[in-house]
Design a protein around this motif. Structure first.
Motif, PDB file in Angstrom:
ATOM      1  N   VAL A  21       0.855  -1.178   0.000  1.00  0.00           N
ATOM      2  CA  VAL A  21       0.000   0.000   0.000  1.00  0.00           C
ATOM      3  C   VAL A  21       0.892   1.229   0.000  1.00  0.00           C
ATOM      4  CG1 VAL A  21      -1.740   1.312   1.270  1.00  0.00           C
ATOM      5  CG2 VAL A  21      -1.861  -1.169   1.217  1.00  0.00           C
ATOM      6  N   THR A  22       0.618   2.131  -0.928  1.00  0.00           N
ATOM      7  CA  THR A  22       1.340   3.393  -1.019  1.00  0.00           C
ATOM      8  C   THR A  22       0.361   4.512  -0.723  1.00  0.00           C
ATOM      9  OG1 THR A  22       2.678   2.431  -2.785  1.00  0.00           O
ATOM     10  CG2 THR A  22       2.798   4.813  -2.498  1.00  0.00           C
ATOM     11  N   ASP A  23       0.745   5.416   0.161  1.00  0.00           N
ATOM     12  CA  ASP A  23      -0.145   6.544   0.459  1.00  0.00           C
ATOM     13  C   ASP A  23       0.376   7.794  -0.232  1.00  0.00           C
ATOM     14  OD1 ASP A  23       2.035   6.492   2.123  1.00  0.00           O
ATOM     15  OD2 ASP A  23       0.976   7.272   3.852  1.00  0.00           O
ATOM     16  N   ILE A  24      -0.548   8.501  -0.885  1.00  0.00           N
ATOM     17  CA  ILE A  24      -0.237   9.717  -1.632  1.00  0.00           C
ATOM     18  C   ILE A  24      -1.068  10.850  -1.041  1.00  0.00           C
ATOM     19  CG2 ILE A  24      -0.266  10.824  -3.890  1.00  0.00           C
ATOM     20  CD1 ILE A  24      -0.132   7.971  -5.079  1.00  0.00           C
ATOM     21  N   GLU A  25      -0.385  11.837  -0.502  1.00  0.00           N
ATOM     22  CA  GLU A  25      -1.061  12.988   0.102  1.00  0.00           C
ATOM     23  C   GLU A  25      -1.486  13.962  -0.991  1.00  0.00           C
ATOM     24  OE1 GLU A  25      -1.884  14.043   3.188  1.00  0.00           O
ATOM     25  OE2 GLU A  25      -1.146  12.269   4.231  1.00  0.00           O
ATOM     26  N   GLY A  26      -2.756  14.268  -1.037  1.00  0.00           N
ATOM     27  CA  GLY A  26      -3.269  15.289  -1.944  1.00  0.00           C
ATOM     28  C   GLY A  26      -3.589  16.540  -1.147  1.00  0.00           C
ATOM     29  N   GLU A  27      -4.114  17.530  -1.811  1.00  0.00           N
ATOM     30  CA  GLU A  27      -4.450  18.779  -1.121  1.00  0.00           C
ATOM     31  C   GLU A  27      -5.595  18.583  -0.138  1.00  0.00           C
ATOM     32  OE1 GLU A  27      -5.054  22.010  -3.771  1.00  0.00           O
ATOM     33  OE2 GLU A  27      -3.274  21.539  -4.940  1.00  0.00           O
ATOM     34  N   GLN A  28      -6.611  17.844  -0.570  1.00  0.00           N
ATOM     35  CA  GLN A  28      -7.785  17.663   0.275  1.00  0.00           C
ATOM     36  C   GLN A  28      -8.042  16.206   0.624  1.00  0.00           C
ATOM     37  OE1 GLN A  28     -11.056  19.386  -1.792  1.00  0.00           O
ATOM     38  NE2 GLN A  28     -10.204  21.440  -1.772  1.00  0.00           N
ATOM     39  N   GLU A  29      -7.288  15.299   0.030  1.00  0.00           N
ATOM     40  CA  GLU A  29      -7.612  13.890   0.175  1.00  0.00           C
ATOM     41  C   GLU A  29      -6.344  13.041   0.204  1.00  0.00           C
ATOM     42  OE1 GLU A  29     -11.130  11.681  -1.889  1.00  0.00           O
ATOM     43  OE2 GLU A  29      -9.455  11.709  -3.272  1.00  0.00           O
ATOM     44  N   GLN A  64     -13.521   8.697   8.198  1.00  0.00           N
ATOM     45  CA  GLN A  64     -14.488   9.717   8.597  1.00  0.00           C
ATOM     46  C   GLN A  64     -14.459   9.944  10.111  1.00  0.00           C
ATOM     47  OE1 GLN A  64     -18.514   8.785   7.501  1.00  0.00           O
ATOM     48  NE2 GLN A  64     -18.891  10.908   6.938  1.00  0.00           N
ATOM     49  N   ARG A  65     -14.189   8.902  10.864  1.00  0.00           N
ATOM     50  CA  ARG A  65     -14.081   9.032  12.319  1.00  0.00           C
ATOM     51  C   ARG A  65     -12.903   9.911  12.717  1.00  0.00           C
ATOM     52  NH1 ARG A  65     -15.329   3.583  15.541  1.00  0.00           N
ATOM     53  NH2 ARG A  65     -17.516   3.412  14.955  1.00  0.00           N
ATOM     54  N   THR A  66     -11.841   9.873  11.909  1.00  0.00           N
ATOM     55  CA  THR A  66     -10.658  10.673  12.203  1.00  0.00           C
ATOM     56  C   THR A  66     -10.706  12.034  11.517  1.00  0.00           C
ATOM     57  OG1 THR A  66      -9.413   9.710  10.366  1.00  0.00           O
ATOM     58  CG2 THR A  66      -9.238   8.619  12.513  1.00  0.00           C
ATOM     59  N   GLY A  67     -11.751  12.289  10.751  1.00  0.00           N
ATOM     60  CA  GLY A  67     -11.909  13.578  10.107  1.00  0.00           C
ATOM     61  C   GLY A  67     -11.124  13.731   8.815  1.00  0.00           C
ATOM     62  N   GLN A  68     -10.719  12.621   8.225  1.00  0.00           N
ATOM     63  CA  GLN A  68      -9.959  12.671   6.983  1.00  0.00           C
ATOM     64  C   GLN A  68     -10.827  12.230   5.813  1.00  0.00           C
ATOM     65  OE1 GLN A  68      -6.686  10.065   7.851  1.00  0.00           O
ATOM     66  NE2 GLN A  68      -5.311  11.804   8.144  1.00  0.00           N
ATOM     67  N   LYS A  69     -10.371  12.546   4.618  1.00  0.00           N
ATOM     68  CA  LYS A  69     -11.026  12.080   3.406  1.00  0.00           C
ATOM     69  C   LYS A  69     -10.036  11.176   2.686  1.00  0.00           C
ATOM     70  CE  LYS A  69     -13.912  13.700  -0.267  1.00  0.00           C
ATOM     71  NZ  LYS A  69     -14.494  14.841  -0.961  1.00  0.00           N
ATOM     72  N   VAL A  70     -10.445   9.935   2.440  1.00  0.00           N
ATOM     73  CA  VAL A  70      -9.543   8.927   1.889  1.00  0.00           C
ATOM     74  C   VAL A  70     -10.208   8.224   0.718  1.00  0.00           C
ATOM     75  CG1 VAL A  70      -8.319   6.785   2.407  1.00  0.00           C
ATOM     76  CG2 VAL A  70      -8.484   8.537   4.130  1.00  0.00           C
ATOM     77  N   SER A  71      -9.403   7.927  -0.306  1.00  0.00           N
ATOM     78  CA  SER A  71      -9.884   7.088  -1.398  1.00  0.00           C
ATOM     79  C   SER A  71      -8.905   5.934  -1.585  1.00  0.00           C
ATOM     80  CB  SER A  71     -10.004   7.900  -2.692  1.00  0.00           C
ATOM     81  OG  SER A  71      -8.745   8.328  -3.131  1.00  0.00           O
ATOM     82  N   VAL A  72      -9.423   4.822  -2.077  1.00  0.00           N
ATOM     83  CA  VAL A  72      -8.614   3.621  -2.289  1.00  0.00           C
ATOM     84  C   VAL A  72      -8.607   3.314  -3.775  1.00  0.00           C
ATOM     85  CG1 VAL A  72      -8.394   1.164  -1.805  1.00  0.00           C
ATOM     86  CG2 VAL A  72      -9.195   2.708  -0.031  1.00  0.00           C
TER      87      VAL A  72
END
Length: 76
Positions: A21-29, A64-72
């Motif tokens: 799994v690679t995580d990519i930080e975007g501006e809003q997501e 959503q519980r942590t207040g983040q917006k995530v896509s897979v």
């Protein structure tokens, strides 16, 4: 969230060492890219994309519980 996605994917596939799994930080997501072995792609996606849809739902609800917006994204 990355750990949760890794746990879910590794429990579904035959070759858990090939899961990454690679995580990519975007501006809003935050985007999580899931990579599995080619022979395990069908197990992660499922019939008509049902398993992939449920994985995305679980990750979004956890985020959503942590207040983040995530896509897979499932990448081959």
């Amino acid at each position: 969230m990355k750990d949760l996605l890794l746990y879910i994917a590794r429990s579904l596939v035959d070759n858990p060492d090939a899961v990454s799994v690679t995580d990519i930080e975007g501006e809003q997501e935050l985007t999580l890219e899931l990579r599995v072995a080619p022979e395990d792609m069908g197990k992660v996606i499922g019939r008509q994309g049902r398993i992939a849809k449920e994985i995305r739902t679980l990750i979004r609800s956890y985020a959503q519980r942590t207040g983040q917006k995530v896509s897979v994204d499932i990448v081959d």
